[in-house]
Every structure is written in C-alpha cells, then in structure tokens.
Motif scaffolding. Sequence first.
Motif, PDB file in Angstrom:
ATOM      1  N   GLY A 134      17.805  65.996 -19.702  1.00 40.24           N
ATOM      2  CA  GLY A 134      16.539  66.371 -20.333  1.00 40.24           C
ATOM      3  C   GLY A 134      15.446  65.340 -20.125  1.00 40.24           C
ATOM      4  O   GLY A 134      14.296  65.609 -20.429  1.00 40.24           O
ATOM      5  N   GLU A 135      15.771  64.164 -19.620  1.00 37.81           N
ATOM      6  CA  GLU A 135      14.756  63.148 -19.433  1.00 37.81           C
ATOM      7  C   GLU A 135      13.930  63.399 -18.176  1.00 37.81           C
ATOM      8  O   GLU A 135      12.907  62.798 -17.986  1.00 37.81           O
ATOM      9  CB  GLU A 135      15.395  61.755 -19.329  1.00 37.81           C
ATOM     10  CG  GLU A 135      16.021  61.292 -20.624  1.00 37.81           C
ATOM     11  CD  GLU A 135      14.995  61.166 -21.733  1.00 37.81           C
ATOM     12  OE1 GLU A 135      15.174  61.806 -22.770  1.00 37.81           O
ATOM     13  OE2 GLU A 135      13.997  60.452 -21.550  1.00 37.81           O
ATOM     14  N   ARG A 164       3.365  62.172 -21.791  1.00 36.75           N
ATOM     15  CA  ARG A 164       4.518  61.388 -22.241  1.00 36.75           C
ATOM     16  C   ARG A 164       4.552  60.040 -21.520  1.00 36.75           C
ATOM     17  O   ARG A 164       4.827  59.002 -22.115  1.00 36.75           O
ATOM     18  CB  ARG A 164       5.805  62.169 -21.977  1.00 36.75           C
ATOM     19  CG  ARG A 164       7.025  61.530 -22.587  1.00 36.75           C
ATOM     20  CD  ARG A 164       8.183  62.522 -22.621  1.00 36.75           C
ATOM     21  NE  ARG A 164       9.448  61.840 -22.817  1.00 36.75           N
ATOM     22  CZ  ARG A 164      10.533  62.055 -22.076  1.00 36.75           C
ATOM     23  NH1 ARG A 164      10.491  62.925 -21.091  1.00 36.75           N
ATOM     24  NH2 ARG A 164      11.651  61.405 -22.321  1.00 36.75           N
ATOM     25  N   LEU A 194      11.268  56.427 -21.192  1.00 36.04           N
ATOM     26  CA  LEU A 194      10.082  57.043 -21.766  1.00 36.04           C
ATOM     27  C   LEU A 194      10.321  57.250 -23.259  1.00 36.04           C
ATOM     28  O   LEU A 194      11.450  57.182 -23.729  1.00 36.04           O
ATOM     29  CB  LEU A 194       9.825  58.398 -21.097  1.00 36.04           C
ATOM     30  CG  LEU A 194       9.349  58.353 -19.652  1.00 36.04           C
ATOM     31  CD1 LEU A 194       9.400  59.746 -19.044  1.00 36.04           C
ATOM     32  CD2 LEU A 194       7.932  57.803 -19.576  1.00 36.04           C
ATOM     33  N   MET A 195       9.239  57.492 -23.974  1.00 33.12           N
ATOM     34  CA  MET A 195       9.358  57.844 -25.384  1.00 33.12           C
ATOM     35  C   MET A 195      10.328  59.017 -25.515  1.00 33.12           C
ATOM     36  O   MET A 195      10.278  59.960 -24.728  1.00 33.12           O
ATOM     37  CB  MET A 195       7.969  58.266 -25.876  1.00 33.12           C
ATOM     38  CG  MET A 195       7.912  58.666 -27.317  1.00 33.12           C
ATOM     39  SD  MET A 195       6.197  59.087 -27.731  1.00 33.12           S
ATOM     40  CE  MET A 195       6.398  59.590 -29.438  1.00 33.12           C
ATOM     41  N   MET A 232      12.071  62.364 -25.896  1.00 32.47           N
ATOM     42  CA  MET A 232      11.431  63.672 -25.787  1.00 32.47           C
ATOM     43  C   MET A 232      11.260  64.315 -27.157  1.00 32.47           C
ATOM     44  O   MET A 232      10.231  64.914 -27.451  1.00 32.47           O
ATOM     45  CB  MET A 232      12.248  64.566 -24.851  1.00 32.47           C
ATOM     46  CG  MET A 232      11.615  65.900 -24.548  1.00 32.47           C
ATOM     47  SD  MET A 232       9.974  65.758 -23.773  1.00 32.47           S
ATOM     48  CE  MET A 232      10.371  66.105 -22.058  1.00 32.47           C
ATOM     49  N   ARG A 291       7.687  65.357 -28.507  1.00 32.27           N
ATOM     50  CA  ARG A 291       7.393  66.772 -28.733  1.00 32.27           C
ATOM     51  C   ARG A 291       6.820  67.015 -30.115  1.00 32.27           C
ATOM     52  O   ARG A 291       5.815  67.702 -30.269  1.00 32.27           O
ATOM     53  CB  ARG A 291       8.681  67.597 -28.594  1.00 32.27           C
ATOM     54  CG  ARG A 291       8.984  67.980 -27.197  1.00 32.27           C
ATOM     55  CD  ARG A 291       9.099  69.502 -27.064  1.00 32.27           C
ATOM     56  NE  ARG A 291       9.558  69.797 -25.714  1.00 32.27           N
ATOM     57  CZ  ARG A 291      10.818  69.630 -25.359  1.00 32.27           C
ATOM     58  NH1 ARG A 291      11.720  69.228 -26.244  1.00 32.27           N
ATOM     59  NH2 ARG A 291      11.186  69.868 -24.133  1.00 32.27           N
TER      60      ARG A 291
END
Lengths: 468, 287
Positions: A100-101, B112, B129-130, B132, B136
């Motif tokens: 999902g990343e 993002r 990354l931040m 999800m 969201r």
Amino acid sequence: MTTPAAPALSNTFDRASLDRLLTDQHSGRAVPAWANDSRRAAFERLETFALPDRRDENWMRTDIRLFKPKAWGPRRRPGPEAPVPTGLLADFLAGDSSGGESFFDEAPRPSGTSTQLAGRLLSLDGHVLHEQLDPALASRGVLFGSADRLLASHGDVFERHWFSVIDSQCDWFAALHAAFHTASTVLYVPPGVRIAEPLHVLSGLGEGGIDTSHVLVVLGDGAEATVLTETAGGGSASGAGSGFHCGGTEIVVGRNAFLRMVNLQNWNTGVWHFARQKAVVHEQGRLQWTLGALGSRLSQVAQDVALAGRGASAQVNGVMFTEGRQQLVYNTLQHHEAPGCKSDLLYKGGLQDRSRLVWRGMIKVDKAAQKTDGYQRNDNLMLSREARADSIPGLEIEADDVRCTHGATSGRVDEEQIFYAQARGLSADEAARLVVAGFFQQVFDRITILPVREALARAIGSRIRRIS
Amino acid sequence: MTTQPQEKLVISGLHAAVEGQEILKGVDLEIGRGEIHALMGPNGSGKSTLGYCIMGHPSYEVTAGSIELVEADGTRHDLLAMEPDQRARAGVFLAFQRPMSIPGVRLADFLRHAVTNVRNPDRKEGQELMPMRDFRSELKAKMADLSIDTEFARRYVNDGFSGGEMKRAEILQLAMLRPKFAILDETDSGLDADAVRLASQSIARIGGAEMGILIITHHEQLLEHNIPLRTHVMLGGRIVESGGPELAAELHKRGYERIRAAYPEAAAAEQSMQDALGNETAQPVTA
C-alpha cells in the motif's frame, strides 16, 4: 557477480551442434521426428542467410555491425554451483513489495501477500534447471513445462502449432532460433479451463551465456491463463561482458479464450537480444500482451498480433526504459484478418543518456476485416538531450468500413513542473522521478497484473537520474 | 494584534532580472507571522516576479538585496542560499497563478510527498512517507472543511483542471502544508464572484496567528475575509506606496492613474519594462 564462463561445446552453431541437438536431448526421451524436421529445415535456411543489414527495412535502424555470429555456440549445462540471476518479478511475486505504500496503488494491501504461482520454469544458458506445475491443473489436462519433455509426450497437442505461428525462415536470427532453440517452454490449457494464478518462466544467462529458448502458449476455446516470462543476467550488472538471446514466442488464443501475456526483458546491458513474437487470436478471444524492456545492449523485437476470428481483441502494452548506449528496436504489427476486431497498442518509452529507442508500428487491415477498430500510439519521454527516439506509425487498410488511428509524441520533463514540485517541498530528483512515474502511469493503468506493474515502476524509478 | 517579537519574512533592497532584463528594482517588504499583506499593482509591475524570487524560480536571477527568514530571537536564515524545496521545507509557500499539471500523478500522492517533506525537513528521498492512514484522514478532513469532494484527490495534479479547480487545489495544498509564510499569486484570477468569495473564506479559515500571508491581487474581493494589515502598491519593480485596507479599495475603484502620476519615475520604469518584454506580464521562461 562473478560467473564463470560456460565453455562452449562447439565454437559455433554448425552442423555438428545441430546433430547433437537432434539426438541428444538431455531428457533422454525420443525427440519427435517432426520437431527434428523443423530444426533441419531451419538449419538449411540458416546456411543460405547472411546477417540482416540496413538494406532490410526492418533492420535499417538497428546497428549490429559489432555482433559477431562466429563468437557464439551452444553452452554446456551449468553446474549446480552456477549462480542463477534474479528476475525483476522475484520480490513482487514473493510478496516483498511495498504494498500500500506504492503511490501507484492507493488501496492498501496486507503486507506479505504473495502471489501463488500455478507453475514455473527456470532455465540458465539454454538448459532447464527446474519446472513445476500445480498438480490440480495437471489433472485437469493443463500441460506446462519443458518442450523437450512435452513435445515427446503430447506431440498431438503441439505439433500443429509448433513453429507455425512465427515465421522461422525470414532471416538469419529467425532461422538460427528455429534450428537451435533449447530450454523451450510449452503451455496448453484445455478448452474451458481457467487458471487464476500466473505461470512464470525465467530465462537466465550467465556471463557470456546464450539463450535460444522458445515459448509456445496454446489456449483452448474459453480457456484463461496468465503467463509471465522474464529474462535476467548475462554479463555483469555494470554492463561489461556479454550474452546472446535469440528467441521466439508463439501464442494461440482460442475462441472466447483470454490470455494475459507478459514479456519482461531485463538482461544486463551487454546482451544482444533478438526476438520474434506473434500471437493469433481467434473468434471473440482476448489478449492482453505487455512488453517491458529495460535491459540488453541492443534489442530487435518483432511483435505481431493477428486477429484471425470475428470479434477478437488485443491490447498491447509496451514499457521501455533505456540508458547508457542501449539501443532497442521494435517492429509491431496489428494484423486485422477478420471483421469486427479491436486492437489497441500503447508503447511508452523513457530514455536517458545516449540511448536510442525505435518503434515502427503497422496496422494492417485485410479486405474482409470490416468494422475494424485499430489504434496505435507511442509516447516517449526524453531525459537527456543526447537520447534519440523514433516513432514510425503506419497504416495499410484494404477494408472500407474501419476506424484506425495512430499517434506519437516525444517530450521532455518540463523544468516548470520540477520547480512547481520543488515549491511543494519535493527535491528536484524526487520531482523528476514523480514526473516520469506519472508519464508511465497511463500504461501501468492498463496492466492488470499488480506484481508486473509494481516491478516495472520500481525498476524504472531506480534508474532515473536527475534530468540533464 | 500581537506586539511580541515574532518570526518575519524580510525582503531588503531586492533587485531581480530575467534573461538580463531587470524586473525588480529595489523591493523592501517585511511580513510577520500572523499578518496579512496585500500586494497590488498593474500587470507587469513585478508582483509575480517577487513571488517567484521568494520561492526561488531558476529563471529569475537575484542581482542584489536579500530575502531572509528572521526568527523571533533574531536568528537569520538566508532564503537565497536555499533550493526551492529547502525554502518550502523552511516554511515558505507560493500559490501559483498558473499551476503546472503533472499528468499521471494523483493529487493525493503528490501531496503526501509534499506534506511528508515539509513536516520532516531533513527527509531524504526514499525514506518513509507519512503513513497513508494518517495522511488520508487528515486530507479528507481538510477537504471537507474546504467543501472539496474527496474524489478530487484521485485526479492527476492540475491535469485537465478548470481554472477554478486549479485554484482550489492550490488552497487545499496551502491548508495541508500550513506554511509560516504564504504568497498567494492571484488566487482569485479567472474565478467568478462566488468562487472568489469561497476562496476568500477558505484562506481566512486556513490562516491565523501562525501564518503570514502576502496576497497578490487586482481586486479587493479576495481581501473581504482577509483584511490586510498593510496594502502595498508595486509599480515599475518597486513598492511605491503602502497603506491600510482603504488603499486596496481605492485602487480597485479608481485604478493606478493617481499612483502613476505621483511616482513618475516608477511609471517610466514600468513603461520601459513593458516595451522591453513585449508582453503585459512577466512570465517565467523555460530553460
């Protein structure tokens, strides 16, 4: 990678080498006479050919002056200690993906999901090392694995298709392949049998290795399958060293059948790659055919689709990324032989350094093929000023009630896009990679096999350097 | 209004040129966090150029002067020494008059990356990354707050957006990035009256005591919900006059004739710049 050079059995692809192939299949099984006849006929043709040159329209943009045919010959079976190169898909089939990343897929997936394979075949330097097929599929009549084995045991299934789809007599490379193919794979899916999980074929090369493998895929009426073929290795990862692939792919999609076919070419950048690939799609059959190409020193690929039965359709996807001095040449043909068929080709290429990409496409519509819907498009993104891309679309239409269109674009990463992204906190490199990823998104959106999409996205992302 | 020492964006004696043509001829401007300033002036007076110079557009060459972030304790940070992305990570934001499209890149994915970098200024590409899930829920909340449909985030960045959609996307990014200093370059241009009112309200919701805002505009409507502490008038590459909100109303009503008459030197510079550029607004030139 330090791969010991596999010693040649014979210096060249000569009659002695051919004779050994005719009698000495490693399986020890009797080779069917028709298969040997096919080799002999190809060899006779081979003897009459010179290497193709630039006077041939298909070869006029391919520079093979440094290819030395006498340097190549069959290779001995590698020992058990020989390292087997890793394919692009390995991480993604095993479930070690970013899940999902990934910014290509917003929907999160549970981490560690792995793709089950219905079957797999692994070869190295033209020798099958491993093959397997889900026994449940075997019991339903699915045949998959080494051609040496299956042509002997199921000749009745394969004989009429074997080297009947591609033209094995048209030039030196085609004839060499038809005479000297080894480590070949065949798949037969009986009518009505649907295979949900992919079948995976990995052809590897060691340093200086040769791969002449052939792939034949036959889907019976109403059958479904997904076939992932990939190539890896040959020479060192730095591009030093060499390797030679001279391959062929034949695909028969039966009536109402559906095949998803993927060819990923990821040789190291010292490898010569020559391939002739053709699919025939019968009435209401569907084909989604994806070519991904990142590797090789030079590639010359013919990719043909024949829409042979009413209402057949083919979607052709190409994802190419070249760098250094790589040169990749594609000749595609969408041949509409029957009425009411649809073909849709989208090739996208990214080029950096001094690399070169050539696409020459043809939509051919026979007189009988009324109500044809044909489309071809090639978009290229140039990441350096020294790279060069040629797009040459073509139409040859004999029917009068058709819709055929083509398009081609060539562009650069816009510095204003980079500045815009930088103004939002992305580094210039990060911005460039994002812009390039976006460029490929349109073709990724069409590839319905997640591991393939992810593997290509990651591989391309890792190759992009700052735009020059 | 706060009287305590606060962080400031300080522009001093700024001269800037594009392709050898001088556009800014000595700009002085100070904006504190929590303050709203309006920048007005005729087309081609150098307003957008000032915005690009603050953000670091590569086509604009700063030939003299300085742009600094000055912390409350007096620590100074030289923006001119930073790449554009470093400036963004330092808390500077530019809402583009004409945002660029990035086909194939979803607004959510773009944001993002942006949010992660701006909130973790030392992040290197490839680092996490931040999450999800967090991203969201924050993005959805901000979109609801600004009355933007969540489906909007799935679209490719500015690709095929209408003028109004582009401006809304810029405001959404402003809301997510929460900069210390925001330059809004004609965030009202190309919008109808209702859309301008919505934009004005949105900006007012996003701003506050933590954000200094420079609003570049031709009209006073955008200022309706964002009363400027100071209004500045730019002419011929310099700020020639500053005043309160009443100055914005006057300029909107009466135009720039009084200004031109009062500052003939700047008016002459304006004329010669337009002659040299051969167009009415200074556009960045792609290298």
